[in-house]
Design a protein around this motif. Structure first.
Motif, PDB file in Angstrom:
ATOM      1  N   PHE A 179       0.481  -1.382  -0.158  1.00 56.46           N
ATOM      2  CA  PHE A 179      -0.335   0.031   0.066  1.00 56.46           C
ATOM      3  C   PHE A 179       0.897   0.920  -0.088  1.00 56.46           C
ATOM      4  O   PHE A 179       2.083   0.947   0.342  1.00 56.46           O
ATOM      5  CB  PHE A 179      -0.655   0.435   0.961  1.00 56.46           C
ATOM      6  CG  PHE A 179      -1.663  -1.266   1.304  1.00 56.46           C
ATOM      7  CD1 PHE A 179      -2.064  -1.750   0.056  1.00 56.46           C
ATOM      8  CD2 PHE A 179      -3.395  -0.419   2.406  1.00 56.46           C
ATOM      9  CE1 PHE A 179      -3.576  -3.099   0.686  1.00 56.46           C
ATOM     10  CE2 PHE A 179      -4.240  -1.614   2.324  1.00 56.46           C
ATOM     11  CZ  PHE A 179      -4.575  -2.112   1.508  1.00 56.46           C
ATOM     12  N   GLN A 180       0.356   2.332  -0.514  1.00 56.01           N
ATOM     13  CA  GLN A 180       1.361   3.374  -0.345  1.00 56.01           C
ATOM     14  C   GLN A 180       0.862   3.781   1.302  1.00 56.01           C
ATOM     15  O   GLN A 180      -0.559   3.431   1.745  1.00 56.01           O
ATOM     16  CB  GLN A 180       0.409   4.614  -0.719  1.00 56.01           C
ATOM     17  CG  GLN A 180       0.147   4.109  -2.469  1.00 56.01           C
ATOM     18  CD  GLN A 180      -0.022   6.037  -3.127  1.00 56.01           C
ATOM     19  OE1 GLN A 180       0.384   5.720  -4.841  1.00 56.01           O
ATOM     20  NE2 GLN A 180      -0.745   6.729  -2.663  1.00 56.01           N
ATOM     21  N   SER A 181       1.336   4.530   2.057  1.00 59.38           N
ATOM     22  CA  SER A 181       1.791   4.852   3.660  1.00 59.38           C
ATOM     23  C   SER A 181       0.230   5.524   3.863  1.00 59.38           C
ATOM     24  O   SER A 181       0.110   5.172   4.731  1.00 59.38           O
ATOM     25  CB  SER A 181       3.008   5.713   3.589  1.00 59.38           C
ATOM     26  OG  SER A 181       3.053   6.318   3.073  1.00 59.38           O
ATOM     27  N   ASP A 182       0.050   6.537   2.674  1.00 58.35           N
ATOM     28  CA  ASP A 182      -0.794   7.650   3.105  1.00 58.35           C
ATOM     29  C   ASP A 182      -2.456   6.060   2.883  1.00 58.35           C
ATOM     30  O   ASP A 182      -3.284   6.270   3.915  1.00 58.35           O
ATOM     31  CB  ASP A 182      -0.952   8.215   2.340  1.00 58.35           C
ATOM     32  CG  ASP A 182      -1.227   8.223   0.834  1.00 58.35           C
ATOM     33  OD1 ASP A 182      -0.859   7.261   0.362  1.00 58.35           O
ATOM     34  OD2 ASP A 182      -1.476   9.286  -0.076  1.00 58.35           O
ATOM     35  N   THR A 183      -2.466   5.872   2.086  1.00 55.42           N
ATOM     36  CA  THR A 183      -3.308   4.647   1.992  1.00 55.42           C
ATOM     37  C   THR A 183      -3.407   4.269   3.448  1.00 55.42           C
ATOM     38  O   THR A 183      -4.925   3.260   3.623  1.00 55.42           O
ATOM     39  CB  THR A 183      -3.284   3.745   0.050  1.00 55.42           C
ATOM     40  OG1 THR A 183      -3.189   4.648  -0.752  1.00 55.42           O
ATOM     41  CG2 THR A 183      -4.514   3.086   0.088  1.00 55.42           C
ATOM     42  N   LEU A 184      -2.177   3.110   3.620  1.00 54.80           N
ATOM     43  CA  LEU A 184      -2.657   2.372   4.567  1.00 54.80           C
ATOM     44  C   LEU A 184      -2.893   3.101   5.800  1.00 54.80           C
ATOM     45  O   LEU A 184      -3.993   2.519   6.822  1.00 54.80           O
ATOM     46  CB  LEU A 184      -0.794   1.770   4.753  1.00 54.80           C
ATOM     47  CG  LEU A 184      -0.759   0.665   6.123  1.00 54.80           C
ATOM     48  CD1 LEU A 184      -2.093  -0.353   6.172  1.00 54.80           C
ATOM     49  CD2 LEU A 184       0.368   0.391   6.437  1.00 54.80           C
TER      50      LEU A 184
END
Length: 212
Positions: A179-184
């Motif tokens: 995942f992208q960090s912001d998505t996670l």
């Protein structure tokens, strides 16, 4: 490619796997350049198992079929049948995973199985409580490494108590970097709070063409 082996056994605690397996298998929130994932169920025999929720799962492969490499991941769910001697083979395999740097993720009763084999004696970990491990894992000597949190990451070992399934899933997904960090972060916020604005924020973090 990551190969995710999910060990299945009778009385498997269904809810403990739901978040992590659904996200890793579907890839619905993966970032654009995420490494591909292959998810396989593995068991001590090819006989179907019956989960705690009454579902039947037919294993994809046997323990001997597993390929152990740094891109292999072993997920061990909770169950009330971990004390059956036939499951010692997968715990021995878990030791092999850890020794070469492959990832092992254990929750609830599976942490007790690791503890019984001494695999938690020298690594930060958690479970359903320190008293739980002392009660059900004879010979456990990892008290000084016990961390009283829902889920704990120690390099390639990720452990959780039975109430920590969501955080455990977040930490596994984060460890794999799919995942992208912001998505996670927003994924975790949405599922832990249920706030509608977090759902729409989650959708906005996804790469074009992945909004499903």
């Amino acid at each position: 490619m990551f190969t995710i082996y999910v060990y299945v056994l009778d009385t498997l605690a269904d809810w403990e796997l739901g978040y992590v397996t659904s996200e890793l298998n579907s890839g619905r929130f993966f970032k654009k350049d995420a490494q591909r994932v292959s998810l396989k169920t593995v068991s001590a025999s090819k006989e179907p198992i019956r989960t705690m929720g009454g579902l039947t799962i037919a294993p994809d492969c046997l323990i001997d079929d597993m390929v152990v490499s740094e891109t292999s991941v072993l997920i061990l769910p909770g169950a009330t049948t971990w004390n059956d001697p036939k499951h010692s083979a997968i715990i021995e395999k878990a030791g092999g995973f850890l020794s070469i740097g492959a990832t092992v993720c254990a929750i609830c009763g599976a942490t007790a199985a690791l503890a019984s084999f001494g695999l938690l004696d020298n690594r930060p970990h958690t479970s359903n409580g320190l008293g739980f491990l002392e009660m059900v894992a004879p010979g456990y000597k990892g008290q000084s490494f016990y961390v009283d949190q829902l889920s704990v990451v120690d390099h390639n070992l990720i452990t959780a108590g039975s109430a920590g399934a969501l955080l455990w899933a977040k930490q596994i997904i984060g460890h794999l970097g799919v995942f992208q960090s912001d998505t996670l972060e927003i994924w975790y916020e949405y599922f832990s709070t249920g706030k509608p604005d977090r759902f729409f924020a989650l959708m906005q973090t996804l790469p074009s063409g992945n909004e499903n």
